[in-house]
Write a protein that holds these residues in place. Structure first.
Motif, mmCIF file in Angstrom:
data_model
loop_
_atom_site.group_PDB
_atom_site.id
_atom_site.type_symbol
_atom_site.label_atom_id
_atom_site.label_comp_id
_atom_site.label_asym_id
_atom_site.label_seq_id
_atom_site.Cartn_x
_atom_site.Cartn_y
_atom_site.Cartn_z
ATOM 1 N N ILE A 1 0.827 -1.203 0.000
ATOM 2 C CA ILE A 1 0.000 0.000 0.000
ATOM 3 C C ILE A 1 0.863 1.255 0.000
ATOM 4 N N TYR A 2 1.892 1.293 0.868
ATOM 5 C CA TYR A 2 2.739 2.488 0.917
ATOM 6 C C TYR A 2 3.393 2.738 -0.435
ATOM 7 N N ARG A 3 3.889 1.701 -1.076
ATOM 8 C CA ARG A 3 4.524 1.886 -2.392
ATOM 9 C C ARG A 3 3.524 2.437 -3.411
ATOM 10 N N ALA A 4 2.290 1.972 -3.367
ATOM 11 C CA ALA A 4 1.268 2.471 -4.293
ATOM 12 C C ALA A 4 0.976 3.949 -4.017
ATOM 13 N N ILE A 5 0.863 4.294 -2.746
ATOM 14 C CA ILE A 5 0.626 5.689 -2.371
ATOM 15 C C ILE A 5 1.811 6.543 -2.790
ATOM 16 N N LYS A 6 3.009 6.087 -2.493
ATOM 17 C CA LYS A 6 4.216 6.843 -2.825
ATOM 18 C C LYS A 6 4.350 7.025 -4.337
ATOM 19 N N MET A 7 3.999 5.998 -5.090
ATOM 20 C CA MET A 7 4.049 6.103 -6.546
ATOM 21 C C MET A 7 3.178 7.267 -7.019
ATOM 22 N N HIS A 8 1.979 7.364 -6.461
ATOM 23 C CA HIS A 8 1.080 8.434 -6.883
ATOM 24 C C HIS A 8 1.595 9.810 -6.460
ATOM 25 N N THR A 9 2.253 9.891 -5.316
ATOM 26 C CA THR A 9 2.816 11.194 -4.937
ATOM 27 C C THR A 9 3.978 11.552 -5.858
ATOM 28 N N ARG A 10 4.754 10.553 -6.280
ATOM 29 C CA ARG A 10 5.854 10.806 -7.226
ATOM 30 C C ARG A 10 5.320 11.302 -8.560
ATOM 31 N N LEU A 11 4.115 10.849 -8.910
ATOM 32 C CA LEU A 11 3.479 11.256 -10.165
ATOM 33 C C LEU A 11 2.626 12.519 -9.991
ATOM 34 N N PHE A 12 2.663 13.090 -8.794
ATOM 35 C CA PHE A 12 1.872 14.272 -8.457
ATOM 36 C C PHE A 12 0.379 14.011 -8.593
ATOM 37 N N ASN A 13 -0.004 12.771 -8.422
ATOM 38 C CA ASN A 13 -1.412 12.380 -8.461
ATOM 39 C C ASN A 13 -1.902 12.330 -7.009
ATOM 40 N N TRP A 14 -1.990 13.507 -6.426
ATOM 41 C CA TRP A 14 -2.275 13.629 -4.993
ATOM 42 C C TRP A 14 -3.651 13.106 -4.621
ATOM 43 N N ASP A 15 -4.633 13.318 -5.487
ATOM 44 C CA ASP A 15 -5.982 12.860 -5.170
ATOM 45 C C ASP A 15 -6.038 11.331 -5.060
ATOM 46 N N ARG A 16 -5.360 10.646 -5.968
ATOM 47 C CA ARG A 16 -5.367 9.176 -5.910
ATOM 48 C C ARG A 16 -4.569 8.682 -4.705
ATOM 49 N N ALA A 17 -3.468 9.335 -4.383
ATOM 50 C CA ALA A 17 -2.694 8.957 -3.201
ATOM 51 C C ALA A 17 -3.566 9.087 -1.956
ATOM 52 N N LEU A 18 -4.298 10.180 -1.867
ATOM 53 C CA LEU A 18 -5.192 10.401 -0.725
ATOM 54 C C LEU A 18 -6.310 9.364 -0.705
ATOM 55 N N GLU A 19 -6.852 9.092 -1.872
ATOM 56 C CA GLU A 19 -7.924 8.095 -1.983
ATOM 57 C C GLU A 19 -7.453 6.723 -1.478
ATOM 58 N N LEU A 20 -6.255 6.320 -1.876
ATOM 59 C CA LEU A 20 -5.717 5.034 -1.419
ATOM 60 C C LEU A 20 -5.484 5.035 0.090
#
Length: 161
Positions: A51-70
């Motif tokens: 889960i952390y890697r998936a969240i971190k991936m989205h923050t690296r991609l500046f996809n903050w909404d998806r990171a927050l959603e996860l």
């Protein structure tokens, strides 16, 4: 022989980073991301429980909404997402514009020590699970693995300073 272009050097560095990841699932996800398939990368990580890697991936991609959603969906690392977003906004000298982030920033206490401890715990659990499955990671790989918190992804042309 033709000299390596900067673009190729970047690819070599990225592949070295991928090679040093502690789990096969993380490596497969990064390769999917390299192939511009973020949905596939996310799916690999979530199916593996990373889960952390998936969240971190989205923050690296500046996809903050998806990171927050996860983070909200899995009830993990909400404070991490908020902290990473705050750090990003601070570096870019931008005020928070997303209402959901503003609201959660008022409700969630950010404790950096707890965040870093959770991240370390997740990384250790990932390494331990990989070793337990028979795919051992060498000491060299563990020592030289790219820290996920200390080296945020920055788009080309944007300085981290």
């Amino acid at each position: 022989m033709q000299p390596l272009t900067l673009k190729k050097v970047d690819k070599v560095h990225y592949m070295l980073h991928v090679k040093d990841l502690p789990s096969e699932d993380a490596r497969q996800a990064e390769l999917a991301l390299f192939k511009r398939r973020p949905e596939e990368a996310e799916s690999i990580l979530l199916q593996a429980g990373l889960i952390y890697r998936a969240i971190k991936m989205h923050t690296r991609l500046f996809n903050w909404d998806r990171a927050l959603e996860l983070a909200l969906l899995h009830k993990q690392h909400l404070d991490t997402v908020l902290w990473l977003r705050q750090q990003y906004l601070k570096r870019t000298h931008v005020e928070e514009t997303k209402q959901q982030f503003r609201q959660l920033n008022q409700q969630v206490q950010i404790d950096l020590e707890k965040i870093l401890a959770k991240i370390d715990n997740d990384k250790e659990r990932e390494s331990h699970c990989q070793r337990a499955s028979g795919h051992q990671t060498s000491k060299h790989q563990l020592v030289h693995a790219v820290p996920l918190v200390q080296r945020p992804f920055m788009p080309k042309g944007v300085s981290s300073k």
